[in-house]
Design an enzyme around this catalytic site. Structure first.
Site, mmCIF file in Angstrom:
data_model
loop_
_atom_site.group_PDB
_atom_site.id
_atom_site.type_symbol
_atom_site.label_atom_id
_atom_site.label_comp_id
_atom_site.label_asym_id
_atom_site.label_seq_id
_atom_site.Cartn_x
_atom_site.Cartn_y
_atom_site.Cartn_z
ATOM 1 C CE1 TYR A 122 -3.700 2.533 0.994
ATOM 2 C CE2 TYR A 122 -1.905 3.548 2.222
ATOM 3 C CZ TYR A 122 -3.172 3.614 1.668
ATOM 4 O OH TYR A 122 -3.901 4.767 1.781
ATOM 5 C CD GLU A 210 -6.046 4.839 -0.890
ATOM 6 O OE1 GLU A 210 -7.065 4.775 -1.607
ATOM 7 O OE2 GLU A 210 -6.079 4.736 0.340
#
Ligand code: ADP
Ligand code: MG
Length: 403
Positions: A122, A210
């Site tokens: 992530y 993101e």
């Protein structure tokens, strides 16, 4: 402003951040020709909506409500599967954790070469108001619900702060790579990519990037397999090209309409409609409603130059929300005169057929006159002079006053 994954990936590509080859499509035929031209046997067929959690979401028929397909991101192993998935995704409603139960209609697809995934990470870049700097967050727990990781194992999320004017130096990017356990060429690939992403964040005035998952591919390089990019609306004057990539159909219809009328409106979950001039005052009004045990139904700032037209428009927009049980008007008269607002409220109430309790608080220019205009009218309205009294009155009026 948010954009689609396929648009964000085009920006990544331009900035030198590695992504898979892919094509944006709006029809099944286009999806098939994308499959043919990509030349990859395995492809991902990805629903494009401005919401995350697509992979774990489901597609439903907009008319019958029948379940059509499980998963809004599908890996296809043949041309036939591409056809099947594209036709089951396009024109159907995708419901994910982030869309709410009503879901979002899918009219855009992204067909992308399949990726050989060794590990899913992530990675995110965002603005950290507290430290007045930019923040890079990374985790080895990618591909999953990051909010859950943040809650259950916050130590699994690594952070590096940097100043936009300085960019992300190799030392910080390297230390993030180390925290993620990357070594050798994978570490180098990460450091290069992180630096490029940080530059893109600053150059394009992003408010968030993101990547979940950022993958370590079979050949040891880092590939952005998902891409979520938001821009800071305050910088729109610097980027006239934003309007070309804006997809208004993905935004709340009523919020767009309010914006066109010079109102800043955000729909919320409660039942008390708020009509306020000034963003700070709108925040304070919402706080006071909550303090007395109520829930605001919206944030609505009519701005400094409000007139009777915008007040009528604001009333109309508030009353469109079926959950409204009462309205609180909180106006601070500066340039705007409270007596003008009072007359506009009377007019707007008649025009919109107001039937719910109304509480008005005036302060500032001509507040006394404003109160008199309302009190002497045949409108069913409670006028108060302090913010506290306003909160208490509106929550009481809808029968929700806490003991
Ligand atoms: P969302 O976050 O909205 O669910 P993603 O783009 O993250 O959508 O896709 C969901 C999952 O699908 C990813 O975690 C990844 O495992 C898989 N996936 C996405 N794109 C590809 C691709 N090109 N090749 C192989 N798998 C993919
Ligand atoms: Mg994702």
């Amino acid at each position: 402003m948010n954009i689609h994954e396929y648009q964000a990936k085009a920006m990544f590509r331009e900035s030198g951040v590695r992504v898979q080859q892919g094509e944006h499509c709006t029809t099944v035929e286009q999806a098939l020709s994308a499959y043919d031209s990509l030349g990859s046997e395995i492809v991902a067929v990805k629903s494009q909506i401005h919401a995350g959690g697509r992979g774990k979401g489901n597609l439903y028929c907009p008319n019958s409500g029948d379940l059509i397909l499980e998963g809004g991101v599908k890996v296809a192993f043949s041309r036939e599967e591409v056809e099947e998935y594209a036709s089951k995704i396009l024109g159907h409603k995708l419901v994910t954790k982030q869309t709410g139960p009503s879901g979002k209609m899918v009219s855009n697809l992204y067909v992308e070469s399949g990726c050989d995934i060794a590990h899913e990470f992530y990675l995110a870049l965002l603005i950290d108001r507290e430290t007045e700097s930019l923040l890079m967050m990374g985790s080895t727990e990618g591909g999953v619900d990051i909010e859950e990781v943040a809650e259950k194992t916050p130590e699994a999320i690594h952070k590096e702060w940097f100043q936009p004017s300085m960019g992300l130096d190799e030392e910080k990017a390297g230390s993030m790579a180390d925290s993620l356990g990357l070594k050798g060429p994978s570490r180098d690939s990460f450091v290069e990519m992180a630096g490029r992403l940080a530059s893109m964040f600053v150059d394009k005035d992003c408010s968030m990037i993101e990547i979940n998952p950022l993958v370590l591919s079979g050949d040891g390089t880092m590939v952005a397999l998902d891409a979520k990019v938001s821009f800071d609306d305050n910088a729109s004057f610097r980027h006239p090209w934003w309007h070309e990539i804006r997809d208004i159909s993905e935004e709340s219809e009523v919020e767009v309409r309010a914006h066109e009328q010079g109102l800043s409106y955000v729909d919320l979950d409660g039942n008390i409609g708020c009509l306020v001039n000034g963003a700070g005052l709108a925040m304070a009004t919402m706080d006071v409603i909550k303090m007395y045990g109520g829930e605001p139904a919206n944030f609505l700032d009519i701005g400094g130059g409000a007139d009777s037209e915008s007040i009528t428009a604001a009333f109309g927009i508030i009353l469109e929300d079926p959950s409204i049980e009462g309205i609180l008007v909180n106006i601070f008269g500066g340039i705007i005169r409270c007596d003008m607002v009072a007359r506009s409220i009377i007019e707007a109430s008649k025009e919109t057929g107001l039937e719910v309790p109304l509480v008005v608080r005036f302060s500032g220019t001509n507040h006394e006159e404003g109160r008199i205009v309302l009190d002497e009218s045949d409108l069913d309205v409670v006028t108060v002079s302090t913010l506290g009294a306003a909160g208490e009155a509106i929550v009481g009026a809808i029968g929700g006053l806490l003991e």
